[in-house]
Scaffold this motif. Structure first.
Motif, PDB file in Angstrom:
ATOM      1  N   ARG A 140     -16.582 -47.399 -16.199  1.00 47.46           N
ATOM      2  CA  ARG A 140     -16.816 -46.508 -17.333  1.00 47.46           C
ATOM      3  C   ARG A 140     -16.544 -47.178 -18.675  1.00 47.46           C
ATOM      4  NH1 ARG A 140     -20.194 -42.726 -15.485  1.00 47.46           N
ATOM      5  NH2 ARG A 140     -19.494 -41.950 -13.451  1.00 47.46           N
ATOM      6  N   ASP A 143     -19.384 -49.341 -19.171  1.00 39.78           N
ATOM      7  CA  ASP A 143     -20.630 -48.608 -18.908  1.00 39.78           C
ATOM      8  C   ASP A 143     -21.608 -49.500 -18.152  1.00 39.78           C
ATOM      9  OD1 ASP A 143     -22.414 -46.506 -18.845  1.00 39.78           O
ATOM     10  OD2 ASP A 143     -23.244 -46.916 -20.830  1.00 39.78           O
ATOM     11  N   TRP A 270     -26.291 -43.357 -12.174  1.00 35.04           N
ATOM     12  CA  TRP A 270     -25.960 -43.829 -13.529  1.00 35.04           C
ATOM     13  C   TRP A 270     -27.122 -43.584 -14.485  1.00 35.04           C
ATOM     14  CZ3 TRP A 270     -27.495 -48.812 -15.808  1.00 35.04           C
ATOM     15  CH2 TRP A 270     -26.709 -49.227 -16.888  1.00 35.04           C
ATOM     16  N   GLU A 273     -27.220 -39.905 -15.301  1.00 32.21           N
ATOM     17  CA  GLU A 273     -26.144 -39.558 -16.232  1.00 32.21           C
ATOM     18  C   GLU A 273     -26.506 -39.933 -17.662  1.00 32.21           C
ATOM     19  OE1 GLU A 273     -22.601 -41.483 -14.977  1.00 32.21           O
ATOM     20  OE2 GLU A 273     -22.310 -40.239 -13.198  1.00 32.21           O
TER      21      GLU A 273
END
Length: 285
Positions: A140, A143, A270, A273
């Protein structure tokens, strides 16, 4: 240049070309469905203009490539420390146009299961077809998507390899259209060979792929290294251009994953998201 493209795809840095091959004067290029005009002066200064836009696009010069963005990236181009290690061979491998989604190309790069069947007797061979369990995470803070502790038996893991070895892998996805592979270096067991793939989406179902390598190899010629990597990628292109649907499905029921697809599952999650849909389809079967 917006053309209804999702903001997550707009706000990225994209490779347009290896800087060394950009001619002086005006040349044409394309990115995310928009035609570009590249203007290079005799002193090497470059500007890139997008159709329908007055101001030139923001540019960066990194890893021997010219990068551009049509949006407002929140980050600079990702770090790659190996690119600055002086004893590594810097090997840009040209560019390959592929009639496939750029997201499909990145996902294929992450896939080990196809090695014995597509890259037979080079990156894989029967009966060594099983993909061992490996670890996948979305980091995270950076990223990025990472797959670690990957192993696969390969008859010729690299051009410099003299025999088959069980190769260690790490995969890293820095942006939706850029990815890097770290793999066992036959010539330096305590270091990684680094192979990057930077995808330039021309249209949702058509792109240009820019492979690059940073290697520990003082034996092979540059031509041999480029030919080896291009051979691998051209084998992949046959598969990529025949995949259906052309766009990458983000709806989980569209394609059924297996245990070997852990990195693909994380990559698609991912993308969802982030709201990336350029080169993807979100409709269920």
């Amino acid at each position: 240049m917006q053309n209804g493209i999702d903001k997550a795809s707009l706000d990225q840095w994209y490779v347009l070309d290896t800087e060394a091959v950009i001619p002086v004067g005006r040349s044409q290029n394309r990115l995310l469905g928009t035609d570009l005009t590249v203007v290079k002066q005799t002193d090497g200064a470059i500007e890139v203009f997008a159709e329908g836009r007055v101001e030139p696009l923001p540019l960066r010069h990194r890893f021997g490539f010219l990068w551009a963005t049509p949006g407002e990236p929140q980050r600079e181009i990702f770090p790659l420390p190996e690119a600055d290690e002086r004893d590594r061979r810097y090997v840009p491998c040209g560019v390959v146009t592929v009639k496939a989604s750029g997201l499909r190309i990145v996902e294929n790069f992450l896939d080990m299961a196809h090695f014995p069947f597509v890259h037979t007797d080079v990156l894989g061979a029967e009966p060594h077809t099983e993909v061992q369990s490996y670890d996948v995470e979305i980091r995270r803070e950076e990223d990025e998507v990472w797959a670690t502790n990957c192993t696969f038996f390969q008859p010729q893991a690299a051009l410099s390899a003299s025999d088959g070895i069980t190769t260690q892998y790490m995969y890293r996805v820095m942006t939706p259209f850029t990815t890097i592979l770290y793999k066992t270096c036959p010539n330096a067991t305590n270091r990684w060979d680094v192979i990057g793939l930077f995808v330039q989406p021309l249209d949702p179902g058509r792109c240009r792929a820019h492979p690059i390598m940073y290697l520990i190899d003082d034996v092979s010629t540059t031509t041999e290294l480029i030919h080896f990597q291009q051979m691998i990628f051209l084998q992949d292109r046959i598969i990529l251009e025949n995949q259906r649907p052309v766009l990458l499905p983000l709806e989980p029921r569209k394609e059924v994953p297996t245990r070997a697809d852990a990195s693909s599952i994380a990559y698609r999650r991912w993308l969802k998201e982030k709201g990336v849909i350029y080169g993807a389809t979100t409709t269920a079967a």
